[in-house]
Write a protein that holds these residues in place. Structure first.
Motif, PDB file in Angstrom:
ATOM      1  N   ARG A 372       0.873  -1.258  -0.025  1.00  0.00           N
ATOM      2  CA  ARG A 372      -0.073   0.132  -0.122  1.00  0.00           C
ATOM      3  C   ARG A 372       0.849   1.370   0.077  1.00  0.00           C
ATOM      4  NH1 ARG A 372      -4.226  -1.516  -2.183  1.00  0.00           N
ATOM      5  NH2 ARG A 372      -5.238   0.558  -1.607  1.00  0.00           N
ATOM      6  N   CYS A 384      -6.106   5.257  -6.350  1.00  0.00           N
ATOM      7  CA  CYS A 384      -6.991   5.653  -5.157  1.00  0.00           C
ATOM      8  C   CYS A 384      -7.205   7.095  -5.480  1.00  0.00           C
ATOM      9  CB  CYS A 384      -6.265   5.608  -3.927  1.00  0.00           C
ATOM     10  SG  CYS A 384      -5.819   3.718  -3.519  1.00  0.00           S
ATOM     11  N   SER A 401     -14.930  -0.473   4.065  1.00  0.00           N
ATOM     12  CA  SER A 401     -13.676  -0.978   3.506  1.00  0.00           C
ATOM     13  C   SER A 401     -13.008  -0.452   1.945  1.00  0.00           C
ATOM     14  CB  SER A 401     -13.561  -2.484   3.644  1.00  0.00           C
ATOM     15  OG  SER A 401     -14.668  -3.151   2.545  1.00  0.00           O
ATOM     16  N   ASP A 404      -9.093   3.773   2.221  1.00  0.00           N
ATOM     17  CA  ASP A 404      -8.066   3.332   3.156  1.00  0.00           C
ATOM     18  C   ASP A 404      -7.736   4.500   4.576  1.00  0.00           C
ATOM     19  OD1 ASP A 404      -6.681   5.779   2.314  1.00  0.00           O
ATOM     20  OD2 ASP A 404      -5.419   5.166   0.899  1.00  0.00           O
ATOM     21  N   ASP A 405      -6.847   4.181   5.004  1.00  0.00           N
ATOM     22  CA  ASP A 405      -6.814   5.051   6.371  1.00  0.00           C
ATOM     23  C   ASP A 405      -6.400   6.697   6.090  1.00  0.00           C
ATOM     24  OD1 ASP A 405      -6.775   2.651   7.757  1.00  0.00           O
ATOM     25  OD2 ASP A 405      -4.344   2.267   7.785  1.00  0.00           O
ATOM     26  N   LYS A 410     -10.628   3.598  -2.908  1.00  0.00           N
ATOM     27  CA  LYS A 410      -9.848   2.364  -3.338  1.00  0.00           C
ATOM     28  C   LYS A 410     -10.604   1.953  -4.818  1.00  0.00           C
ATOM     29  CE  LYS A 410      -9.301  -0.228   0.473  1.00  0.00           C
ATOM     30  NZ  LYS A 410      -9.026  -1.187   1.375  1.00  0.00           N
TER      31      LYS A 410
END
Length: 537
Positions: A372, A384, A401, A404-405, A410
């Protein structure tokens, strides 16, 4: 505080009105063009001016409010492309309600699934959709009232004409200078709920805000607003819905076709001297194969989306349209409001196979699939995206989900960008099958197959198809003693799912479905099995 050198940043160039209300925004943008022709039905030659849409929208918004519609109520729009569509879309926006657009190809179970997500209190529907789905819609307890397009009166329904047209004598035309949309919090309030499967699974409700759509409409134009364009995108889909709204704010005249026919399509190009085409790849394939002798010399620009264009198709297009100057591609998703990668109108650069450069107010990154970590130019990884085009989230699911953080969406697509910042989509991580630009979730077809009493296990993959992009193919493990035929399995699916989800790729009967130790389907192994089967034939 410091920009990541491996992220690709779009310019911060979109101007947004202070009140961030899409209803007021689009009315103000259309008003200077009110005398212009906005829409032409290529099949019937019926015309609609910008003033027609403005007047219908204001009248309809007031009628909805008087009927009891309040800010945040959800209203479903379930109709094929037709003249009343845009008065309804803009009218709902002005009323402060949330509009959910529904795929006209849905069958009963699909319709129930998506309406249980958005729970619309009201339905705006065409006569043909009402005829096919009235019983299902009325069975949904959250639906209070049904509004039907056209003059035909149905029991226990309302007429759109009565709510939007002064000529019926039930309402008076609202004056533009006296009209104001219901106040909203445009950065957070939902404008549209559209349906997408994200990276996998069943359709989810994508919440798009007023700010999202205003941002999309404020992007630099990809079309010449002074030239006639032709579109066949269904208006319930993000490409048709938001794509058309981006045209309305520029005053462009567009020819549309309610139902695609190659002959009507080509005849419309010749009759209206169409300069710009907005298409999905299968349309270009069908047009290039057609041998009719229509004059297509007016076409200068072709814009393609929803699925990748094959290089051979691009060459065929140049042979079919003698004066075409460019065949451009873009890239987006329902979750991204429209296009986060695109070419601008008259862009002097058009790299073969590229989907353009990053849109304003957008940040993109390409990350290593395993670690990632962000990658630099000419390195392939998952694309992304985040920025002002990124959706609010999924109904009742938030962002989940698929993010991402760092808050990047995504996409599930494998891409790279070159040293000039032009992006190329090269593969797909996600399991969705792209049939003629439609998203087909394998899991949905698999769930239906497993309801057949003669099927023990099932798995679905997409296989390449020149005309459609991809078509679904099923691997089936029959129950012991079952005597299933390929046609029986195909018919079973066709009766329960809409047209794009039919098993056009066929059915392969196997002894077992390859799975990981955790029980996950190994679709890569299925593709290997398919190649082995072909080699044995």
């Amino acid at each position: 505080m410091i920009r990541n050198p491996k992220y690709v940043y779009g310019p911060q160039s979109v101007l947004v009105p202070a009140n961030i209300n899409f209803g007021d925004y689009v009315l103000e943008k259309m008003w200077p063009f009110r005398q212009n022709v906005c829409m032409i039905n290529g099949a019937t030659d019926e015309q609609l001016t910008y003033n027609d849409i403005i007047q219908q929208a204001m009248n309809f918004a007031v009628s909805l409010t008087r009927m009891g519609v309040r800010k945040g109520d959800t209203i479903a729009l379930f109709a094929e492309n037709r003249q009343e569509y845009w008065g309804a879309v803009v009218g709902v926006a002005c009323s402060g309600a949330v509009l959910t657009t529904i795929n006209t190809g849905y069958v009963k179970d699909e319709l129930i699934h998506v309406t249980n997500i958005s729970k619309p209190k009201y339905f705006i529907i065409s006569p043909s959709m009402y005829e096919a789905h009235a019983k299902t819609i009325r069975s949904q307890k959250f639906v209070k009232k049904i509004i039907i397009f056209g003059n035909e009166k149905k029991q226990n329904t309302l007429s759109f004409d009565d709510m939007a047209l002064e000529k019926n004598g039930l309402i008076r035309n609202v004056k533009y200078e006296e009209f104001q949309s219901v106040e909203v919090q445009g950065q957070t309030d939902t404008l549209f709920i559209m349906y997408s499967s994200g990276t996998t699974g069943l359709p989810k409700g994508v919440m798009t805000t007023h700010l999202n759509v205003i941002t999309a409409c404020g992007l630099p134009a990809s079309h010449d607003a002074t030239k006639v364009s032709l579109t066949i995108s269904p208006w319930y889909h993000v490409m048709g819905l938001v794509g058309t709204l981006t045209a309305l704010v520029t005053g462009r005249t567009a020819v549309y076709i309610p139902k695609f026919s190659v002959d009507v399509y080509l005849r419309s190009i010749e009759k209206y001297q169409v300069v710009q085409l907005t298409v999905v790849p299968p349309v270009l394939v069908a047009v290039c194969k057609n041998k009719s002798k229509y004059d297509l010399s007016s076409v200068r620009m072709i814009y393609s989306g929803a699925a990748p264009l094959h290089k051979d198709t691009i060459q065929d297009v140049k042979a079919t349209f003698p004066n075409v100057q460019g065949v451009y591609q873009g890239y987006g998703a329902t979750e991204l409001t429209l296009a986060v990668l695109r070419y601008q109108f008259n862009d002097p650069v058009n790299k073969l196979g590229s989907v353009g450069v990053v849109s304003p107010n957008t940040v993109l990154k390409v990350v290593d699939i395993e670690t990632r970590e962000p990658l630099g130019p000419n390195q392939r990884g998952e694309l992304c995206a985040k920025g002002e085009l990124l959706m609010k989230g999924y109904v009742n699911l938030g962002r989940g989900s698929d993010f991402d953080d760092e808050g990047f969406y995504k996409t599930g697509d494998i891409a790279y960008y070159d040293d000039d910042g032009y992006f190329f989509i090269v593969d797909r991580l996600k399991e969705l099958i792209k049939y003629k630009g439609f998203q087909v979730p394998p899991a949905e077809i698999e769930a239906v197959l497993l309801h057949h009493e003669g099927i023990k296990e099932a798995a679905v993959i997409g296989i390449d198809n020149r005309a459609a992009g991809e078509v679904p193919l099923a691997f089936v493990v029959p129950q012991p003693g079952s005597t299933l035929s390929e046609k029986e399995v195909q018919d079973f699916v066709a009766e329960r799912l809409s047209n794009p989800k039919h098993l056009r790729g066929g059915v392969r009967f196997v002894d077992q479905i390859p799975k990981s130790p955790a029980g996950k389907l190994l679709r890569k192994d299925l593709r290997k099995m398919l190649k082995t089967m072909k080699s044995k034939l």
